[in-house]
Design an enzyme around this catalytic site. Structure first.
Site, PDB file in Angstrom:
ATOM      1  N   ARG A  73       0.838  -1.201   0.000  1.00  0.00           N
ATOM      2  CA  ARG A  73       0.000   0.000   0.000  1.00  0.00           C
ATOM      3  C   ARG A  73       0.873   1.250   0.000  1.00  0.00           C
ATOM      4  NH1 ARG A  73      -2.039   0.975   4.282  1.00  0.00           N
ATOM      5  NH2 ARG A  73      -1.383  -0.817   5.501  1.00  0.00           N
ATOM      6  N   TYR A 201      -1.715  -3.385  -6.585  1.00  0.00           N
ATOM      7  CA  TYR A 201      -1.497  -4.070  -5.309  1.00  0.00           C
ATOM      8  C   TYR A 201      -2.766  -4.096  -4.443  1.00  0.00           C
ATOM      9  CZ  TYR A 201      -0.302  -5.103  -0.576  1.00  0.00           C
ATOM     10  OH  TYR A 201      -0.323  -5.669   0.659  1.00  0.00           O
ATOM     11  N   LYS A 210      -9.826  -2.309   1.829  1.00  0.00           N
ATOM     12  CA  LYS A 210      -9.536  -1.166   2.695  1.00  0.00           C
ATOM     13  C   LYS A 210     -10.291   0.090   2.246  1.00  0.00           C
ATOM     14  CE  LYS A 210      -6.812  -3.160   5.556  1.00  0.00           C
ATOM     15  NZ  LYS A 210      -6.106  -4.372   5.184  1.00  0.00           N
ATOM     16  N   HIS A 230     -10.631  -2.418  11.511  1.00  0.00           N
ATOM     17  CA  HIS A 230      -9.543  -3.263  10.991  1.00  0.00           C
ATOM     18  C   HIS A 230      -9.325  -4.415  11.975  1.00  0.00           C
ATOM     19  CE1 HIS A 230      -5.131  -3.272   9.326  1.00  0.00           C
ATOM     20  NE2 HIS A 230      -5.878  -4.154   8.731  1.00  0.00           N
ATOM     21  N   SER A 252      -1.399  -3.533  10.074  1.00  0.00           N
ATOM     22  CA  SER A 252      -1.011  -4.406   8.977  1.00  0.00           C
ATOM     23  C   SER A 252       0.245  -5.195   9.332  1.00  0.00           C
ATOM     24  CB  SER A 252      -0.759  -3.565   7.735  1.00  0.00           C
ATOM     25  OG  SER A 252      -1.919  -2.835   7.434  1.00  0.00           O
ATOM     26  N   CYS A 254       0.713  -7.428  11.595  1.00  0.00           N
ATOM     27  CA  CYS A 254       0.934  -7.532  13.044  1.00  0.00           C
ATOM     28  C   CYS A 254       0.193  -8.720  13.653  1.00  0.00           C
ATOM     29  CB  CYS A 254       0.545  -6.235  13.739  1.00  0.00           C
ATOM     30  SG  CYS A 254       1.692  -4.903  13.366  1.00  0.00           S
ATOM     31  N   ASP A 277      -9.524  -9.665   8.832  1.00  0.00           N
ATOM     32  CA  ASP A 277      -9.013  -8.325   8.523  1.00  0.00           C
ATOM     33  C   ASP A 277     -10.002  -7.198   8.819  1.00  0.00           C
ATOM     34  OD1 ASP A 277      -6.740  -6.882   7.511  1.00  0.00           O
ATOM     35  OD2 ASP A 277      -7.895  -6.440   5.710  1.00  0.00           O
ATOM     36  N   ARG A 374       2.281 -12.152  -0.681  1.00  0.00           N
ATOM     37  CA  ARG A 374       0.976 -12.514  -0.107  1.00  0.00           C
ATOM     38  C   ARG A 374       0.346 -13.677  -0.840  1.00  0.00           C
ATOM     39  NH1 ARG A 374      -1.613  -8.797   3.740  1.00  0.00           N
ATOM     40  NH2 ARG A 374       0.013  -7.322   4.265  1.00  0.00           N
TER      41      ARG A 374
HETATM   42  P1  GTP Z   1      -2.231  -7.812   7.226  1.00  0.00           P
HETATM   43  O1  GTP Z   1      -2.708  -8.811   6.251  1.00  0.00           O
HETATM   44  O2  GTP Z   1      -1.236  -6.863   6.670  1.00  0.00           O
HETATM   45  O3  GTP Z   1      -3.357  -7.093   7.858  1.00  0.00           O
HETATM   46  O4  GTP Z   1      -1.394  -8.613   8.366  1.00  0.00           O
HETATM   47  P2  GTP Z   1      -1.921  -9.392   9.643  1.00  0.00           P
HETATM   48  O5  GTP Z   1      -2.204  -8.437  10.738  1.00  0.00           O
HETATM   49  O6  GTP Z   1      -2.994 -10.301   9.241  1.00  0.00           O
HETATM   50  O7  GTP Z   1      -0.597 -10.200  10.080  1.00  0.00           O
HETATM   51  P3  GTP Z   1      -0.220 -11.738   9.876  1.00  0.00           P
HETATM   52  O8  GTP Z   1      -0.993 -12.626  10.761  1.00  0.00           O
HETATM   53  O9  GTP Z   1      -0.213 -12.055   8.435  1.00  0.00           O
HETATM   54  O10 GTP Z   1       1.280 -11.719  10.420  1.00  0.00           O
HETATM   55  C1  GTP Z   1       2.261 -10.827   9.922  1.00  0.00           C
HETATM   56  C2  GTP Z   1       3.637 -11.311  10.298  1.00  0.00           C
HETATM   57  O11 GTP Z   1       3.730 -11.412  11.714  1.00  0.00           O
HETATM   58  C3  GTP Z   1       3.931 -12.699   9.749  1.00  0.00           C
HETATM   59  O12 GTP Z   1       5.266 -12.746   9.286  1.00  0.00           O
HETATM   60  C4  GTP Z   1       3.727 -13.605  10.926  1.00  0.00           C
HETATM   61  O13 GTP Z   1       4.526 -14.765  10.861  1.00  0.00           O
HETATM   62  C5  GTP Z   1       4.094 -12.711  12.121  1.00  0.00           C
HETATM   63  N1  GTP Z   1       3.326 -13.069  13.340  1.00  0.00           N
HETATM   64  C6  GTP Z   1       1.998 -13.297  13.428  1.00  0.00           C
HETATM   65  N2  GTP Z   1       1.629 -13.648  14.685  1.00  0.00           N
HETATM   66  C7  GTP Z   1       2.760 -13.642  15.422  1.00  0.00           C
HETATM   67  C8  GTP Z   1       3.041 -13.930  16.790  1.00  0.00           C
HETATM   68  O14 GTP Z   1       2.172 -14.263  17.599  1.00  0.00           O
HETATM   69  N3  GTP Z   1       4.341 -13.796  17.191  1.00  0.00           N
HETATM   70  C9  GTP Z   1       5.326 -13.432  16.313  1.00  0.00           C
HETATM   71  N4  GTP Z   1       6.568 -13.321  16.777  1.00  0.00           N
HETATM   72  N5  GTP Z   1       5.106 -13.160  15.006  1.00  0.00           N
HETATM   73  C10 GTP Z   1       3.839 -13.270  14.568  1.00  0.00           C
HETATM   74  C1  SPV Z   2      -3.073  -4.472   5.191  1.00  0.00           C
HETATM   75  O1  SPV Z   2      -2.113  -3.825   4.736  1.00  0.00           O
HETATM   76  O2  SPV Z   2      -3.610  -4.205   6.284  1.00  0.00           O
HETATM   77  C2  SPV Z   2      -3.598  -5.617   4.448  1.00  0.00           C
HETATM   78  C3  SPV Z   2      -3.133  -5.802   3.089  1.00  0.00           C
HETATM   79  O3  SPV Z   2      -4.469  -6.335   4.927  1.00  0.00           O
HETATM   80  S1  SPV Z   2      -4.025  -4.737   2.060  1.00  0.00           S
HETATM   81  O4  SPV Z   2      -5.250  -5.426   1.671  1.00  0.00           O
HETATM   82  O5  SPV Z   2      -3.186  -4.488   0.933  1.00  0.00           O
HETATM   83  O6  SPV Z   2      -4.363  -3.529   2.751  1.00  0.00           O
HETATM   84 MN    MN Z   3      -4.876  -6.017   7.121  1.00  0.00          MN
END
Ligand code: GTP
Ligand code: SPV
Ligand code: MN
Length: 589
Positions: A73, A201, A210, A230, A252, A254, A277, A374
């Site tokens: 983004r 993207y 979003k 979110h 994002s 996290c 999400d 992704r």
């Molecule tokens: P968006 O799709 O951008 O909204 O991301 P998200 O909030 O869904 O995060 P996601 O669960 O995809 O995790 C993002 C990164 O954080 C990945 O590389 C995961 O492996 C890492 N991660 C997720 N949960 C944990 C956790 O509990 N501990 C640690 N250390 N890393 C984590």
């Molecule tokens: C984020 O960035 O929080 C995502 C990926 O979930 S996107 O859909 O590109 O915003």
């Molecule tokens: Mn997200």
């Protein structure tokens, strides 16, 4: 007589001059036809839009390589065009709507020449939900058309439903020539309209996500008395079979998707997925808060996904999928024709192409998969899908978690004293930046409720709206802060995270069911360590203490940063927030 929808499509075609216009019916055959076109005939930069992966190991899966400048983004190019700047607030880039349209008209003139304009009718939300919204997106790239079919309820029925109505949500999208200088993601909240050019993207191009379901929907919710957030939505089943529903806001990259599909490390507990999400939250007749997920797909971060961290996702990705699965900017194992990313199970393959299709080897100081690579996958492929997923009424929420990526300061878990205190807890949240957006990674920024890039109006007013929602609820959810990312002196994560996060969820479930007490600190209620099930974990006592420490001095510094942030919003910040701020400042002294 042309319908308003047909007229609009015609108007846009007149401006953008595509070779063809194609109305998508949302069928499986159509998705495969689009994939075939993208595999054989359409290119982005030097690559075909789709590349067929090993169908035995990854059924129905395709690799997409984006334009090298177009991998995340772009918040600096994202605008919310209210009639006046003050309504957009300091949290948004703003342009006067007519000026914005003039600029985009210039950029979009003829931008679809030589291409097909795809018309995508889709719903956000279950069609039987009173909160569902009928939408239409136009796009000039098969990747976006196929992605939208995975992420939303897309199909010709939606176009029929719109019929002669004018109140559908419009999204216009073109990848243009990918020139970042001509890239804009513009929102017109008063017209339910998003206009995005120059990027293919995810969050910039899948306009139901979003752009509509958060930025525009948050503004709708502000006027109609609901919240677009979110947030993850999950059900937590305990050993007695009772299910407690919660939501969790995290910025994002996290941990939302991982939390949404968590495989419990505690016997007897199970997490059921409703969303990973976005949550739309409404108050119910019973005084509780109800959540629906407007999406039907997951757009997840690939790096770090493995059988160890997220086995349910690996199973979903490898399942014999009804819907195609797309990998975007993953690396490619040449010998096996399989996708690869950092953190995947097993040894690093010998023969890899990086995310741009260039030969890569592990002596290189770069990542093979893009850090924001992704996958796009239907939520129906998830082995943890909740039986409530398609319930148009949503699920009643008992707790709201507000998380972030904080290597220091923020404890593993803390509970707010009440709703108002919880809104302040959200307002003072921050997180270290990630590769999900194009900016410096790892810098702490204020990110209230994980909404700083997504709140479609003045964030001060948004806090007021949260307070108002709380006043409507006779049985409001409890609010908690969580942080999986605290590190020790060597920079290693103290908390094991992933499936072990169930231990924190268990405490939260016990709290909302009044089964355990808590310890009061200036920032909120933290667990008595005896109430946290830590059996089988190997964390030293001093590290454990660190996970819950609340030491006044760094907290005072944090609060100063929070104060500076909130001050930008001037009179928009409700007095209750400043009241909570002052009372925390006092308690820390
Ligand atoms: P968006 O799709 O951008 O909204 O991301 P998200 O909030 O869904 O995060 P996601 O669960 O995809 O995790 C993002 C990164 O954080 C990945 O590389 C995961 O492996 C890492 N991660 C997720 N949960 C944990 C956790 O509990 N501990 C640690 N250390 N890393 C984590
Ligand atoms: C984020 O960035 O929080 C995502 C990926 O979930 S996107 O859909 O590109 O915003
Ligand atoms: Mn997200």
């Amino acid at each position: 007589m042309a319908t308003p929808l047909e007229k609009w499509v015609e108007q846009q075609a007149k401006l953008t001059k595509p070779d063809n216009i194609y109305w998508c019916d949302g069928s499986e055959e159509e998705a495969h036809k689009l994939i075939e076109i993208g595999t054989k005939y359409e290119k982005i930069a030097e690559h075909n839009i789709f590349y067929e992966l090993n169908q035995k190991a990854w059924p129905n899966a395709y690799l997409h390589r984006s334009h090298p400048t177009d991998v995340a983004r772009t918040e600096q190019l994202t605008f919310v065009c209210h009639a006046d700047k003050d309504t957009a607030g300091p949290n948004n880039n703003w342009m006067e709507p007519n000026e914005a349209k003039k600029l985009l008209t210039k950029i979009s003139d003829g931008c679809m020449r030589g291409r097909t304009m795809y018309v995508l009718p889709y719903m956000m939300g279950h069609p039987d939900s009173p909160y569902a919204k009928a939408c239409v997106q136009l796009t000039d790239v098969s990747y976006v058309a196929v992605s939208m079919r995975i992420m939303t309820r897309m199909g010709e029925k939606v176009a029929e439903k719109i019929g002669t109505r004018t109140d559908f949500v419009r999204g216009f999208h073109s990848v243009g020539d990918f020139d970042p200088n001509k890239r804009f993601i513009m929102h017109f909240p008063d017209e339910d309209f998003v206009w995005s050019v120059g990027s293919g993207y995810g969050g910039n191009a899948l306009l139901g996500k979003k752009c509509f379901s958060l930025r525009i929907a948050s503004w709708l919710g502000y006027h109609e008395g609901w919240l677009a957030e979110h947030m993850v939505i999950i059900g937590i089943e305990d050993p007695q079979g009772n299910i407690t529903y919660i939501t969790a806001a995290m910025p994002s990259a996290c941990g939302k998707t991982n939390l949404a599909m968590l495989e419990s490390a505690l016997p007897g507990y199970k997490v059921w997925t409703i969303g990973d999400d976005i949550a739309w939250l409404n108050s119910g007749a019973d005084g509780r808060l109800y959540a629906i997920n407007p999406e039907v797909g997951l757009f997840g971060v690939a790096p770090g996904t493995s059988m160890k961290t997220n086995p349910n996702m690996v199973k979903a990705l490898k399942a014999d999928n009804f819907y195609p699965t797309l990998f975007t900017n993953a690396a490619l194992d040449v010998d096996t024709n399989q996708p690869w990313w950092e953190g995947m199970d097993g040894p690093v393959p010998e023969n890899l192409l990086d995310w741009q299709g260039k030969a890569w080897n592990r002596t290189q100081n770069t990542k093979a998969a893009h850090p924001n690579s992704r996958f796009t996958i239907s939520i129906y492929n998830s082995p943890t899908l909740s039986k409530e997923f398609d319930n148009p009424a949503g699920v009643p929420i008992s707790a709201i978690l507000l998380g972030g990526r904080r290597t220091r300061l923020i404890p593993l878990v803390a509970e707010a004293f009440n709703w108002q205190h919880g809104v302040f807890l959200g307002a003072r949240s921050g997180s270290e930046t990630t590769a999900a957006a194009i900016h410096q990674v790892g810098v702490l920024r204020r990110d209230p409720m994980a909404m700083i890039p997504f709140c479609g109006y003045n964030m001060g007013d948004y806090f007021g709206h949260w307070l108002n929602i709380g006043r409507k609820l006779t049985r409001p959810p409890r609010i908690f802060s969580v942080n999986w990312f605290r590190v020790d002196d060597n920079g290693n994560f103290i908390w094991p995270g992933f499936g072990e996060n169930i231990r924190v969820l268990k405490w939260i479930v016990d709290r909302v069911n009044n089964r355990v007490g808590a310890q009061e600190t200036p920032i909120g209620l933290v667990p008595h360590q005896k109430d946290l099930d830590l059996e089988g974990l190997n964390i030293s006592q001093d590290k454990l203490d660190k996970l819950f420490e609340v030491s006044p001095q760094p907290w005072q510094e944090e609060l100063q940063d929070v104060g500076k942030f909130l001050s930008q919003f001037g009179k928009h910040i409700p007095s209750e927030i400043w009241h909570e701020y002052k009372s925390l400042a006092r308690d820390l002294r």
